[in-house]
Scaffold this motif. Structure first.
Motif, PDB file in Angstrom:
ATOM      1  N   PHE A  63      58.575 -52.791 -17.270  1.00 45.06           N
ATOM      2  CA  PHE A  63      59.117 -51.450 -17.512  1.00 45.06           C
ATOM      3  C   PHE A  63      60.577 -51.387 -17.067  1.00 45.06           C
ATOM      4  O   PHE A  63      60.946 -51.996 -16.060  1.00 45.06           O
ATOM      5  CB  PHE A  63      58.348 -50.408 -16.690  1.00 45.06           C
ATOM      6  N   ILE A  64      61.375 -50.664 -17.845  1.00 44.14           N
ATOM      7  CA  ILE A  64      62.718 -50.293 -17.382  1.00 44.14           C
ATOM      8  C   ILE A  64      62.754 -48.773 -17.363  1.00 44.14           C
ATOM      9  O   ILE A  64      62.482 -48.123 -18.384  1.00 44.14           O
ATOM     10  CB  ILE A  64      63.833 -50.842 -18.304  1.00 44.14           C
ATOM     11  N   ASP A  65      63.074 -48.217 -16.208  1.00 42.87           N
ATOM     12  CA  ASP A  65      63.109 -46.756 -16.031  1.00 42.87           C
ATOM     13  C   ASP A  65      61.840 -46.100 -16.575  1.00 42.87           C
ATOM     14  O   ASP A  65      61.908 -45.079 -17.278  1.00 42.87           O
ATOM     15  CB  ASP A  65      64.342 -46.153 -16.734  1.00 42.87           C
ATOM     16  N   GLY A  66      60.715 -46.705 -16.308  1.00 44.48           N
ATOM     17  CA  GLY A  66      59.440 -46.113 -16.699  1.00 44.48           C
ATOM     18  C   GLY A  66      59.036 -46.355 -18.146  1.00 44.48           C
ATOM     19  O   GLY A  66      57.953 -45.929 -18.561  1.00 44.48           O
ATOM     20  N   THR A  67      59.880 -47.022 -18.916  1.00 45.12           N
ATOM     21  CA  THR A  67      59.531 -47.300 -20.320  1.00 45.12           C
ATOM     22  C   THR A  67      59.043 -48.741 -20.456  1.00 45.12           C
ATOM     23  O   THR A  67      59.714 -49.672 -19.989  1.00 45.12           O
ATOM     24  CB  THR A  67      60.765 -47.093 -21.227  1.00 45.12           C
TER      25      THR A  67
ATOM     26  N   GLU B  45      60.438 -53.458 -13.628  1.00 42.46           N
ATOM     27  CA  GLU B  45      59.204 -53.421 -12.829  1.00 42.46           C
ATOM     28  C   GLU B  45      58.089 -54.057 -13.633  1.00 42.46           C
ATOM     29  O   GLU B  45      57.912 -53.718 -14.815  1.00 42.46           O
ATOM     30  CB  GLU B  45      58.814 -51.976 -12.548  1.00 42.46           C
TER      31      GLU B  45
ATOM     32  N   MET C  22      66.146 -50.954 -13.352  1.00 34.35           N
ATOM     33  CA  MET C  22      65.497 -52.088 -12.703  1.00 34.35           C
ATOM     34  C   MET C  22      64.177 -52.428 -13.393  1.00 34.35           C
ATOM     35  O   MET C  22      63.460 -51.531 -13.822  1.00 34.35           O
ATOM     36  CB  MET C  22      65.240 -51.733 -11.237  1.00 34.35           C
TER      37      MET C  22
ATOM     38  N   CYS D 268      65.834 -54.892 -25.740  1.00 40.16           N
ATOM     39  CA  CYS D 268      65.771 -55.279 -24.319  1.00 40.16           C
ATOM     40  C   CYS D 268      65.557 -56.782 -24.154  1.00 40.16           C
ATOM     41  O   CYS D 268      65.030 -57.227 -23.134  1.00 40.16           O
ATOM     42  CB  CYS D 268      64.649 -54.522 -23.622  1.00 40.16           C
TER      43      CYS D 268
END
Ligand code: COA
Length: 146
Positions: A45-49, A3, A1, A81
């Protein structure tokens, strides 16, 4: 997801360097406007990255009729991405902050090869294409916010 949130200036340097200025030293990715009062930086961010970045500064060096303007700088999304809406998410997040603060207009110097991206986000070209060494052809893109 995905963010989206504000980030610190130094968190933008790696993606700026890798995507926007790979042939220049890292210092070229540290801008004089990074710590300007009122400026801020946004990341997705995707999965914290961290995968997408842009910076927003209240610099006034183009003569628009608008009273309150901000400049978007250093927009970049990780190549793996792209077309997932991350760039749009970053700009929309910033626009919600800017409109709350009564900012009329957002502008940037866009690379002509991504002019359509900015148009899809509601920006319009302003003036002529110009060379921005060492990067290449650019055009000013402008979006009315209010
Ligand atoms: C331009 C860039 C930031 C776009 O980021 P992104 O996260 O892939 O963009 P999004 O997925 O949010 O795209 C938003 C819309 O623009 C479109 N779009 C994205 N990149 C595009 C491009 N290069 N050309 C035309 N349209 C584009 C998307 O299809 C989407 O369209 P929609 O209206 O159908 O939803 C990214 O391609 C990039 O980092 N490019 C290299 C660096 C660069 O040139 N930065 C700009 C410097 S001025």
């Amino acid at each position: 997801m995905l963010e989206v949130m504000k980030i610190k200036p130094e968190m933008t340097y790696d993606l700026r360097h890798r995507i926007l200025r790979p042939h220049q030293p890292m210092e070229a990715s540290m801008y004089d406007t990074d710590y300007q009062e009122g400026g801020f930086h946004v990341g997705a961010f995707i999965d914290g990255t961290l995968i997408s970045i842009a910076s927003f500064c209240p610099i006034v060096n183009l003569d628009f009729s608008s009273g309150k303007q901000y400049r978007l700088r250093a927009m970049a999304t990780h190549p793996e991405c792209r077309k997932l809406g991350a760039g749009r998410g970053v700009v929309k997040y910033a626009e919600s902050i800017l409109t709350k603060n009564g900012i009329d207009l957002l502008w940037c110097m866009g690379r002509t090869n991504v002019q359509e991206y900015y148009e899809r986000l509601g920006f319009k070209p302003h003036g002529e294409v110009f060379d921005y060494p060492p990067i290449g052809p650019h055009i000013v893109m402008v979006k009315k916010l209010l």
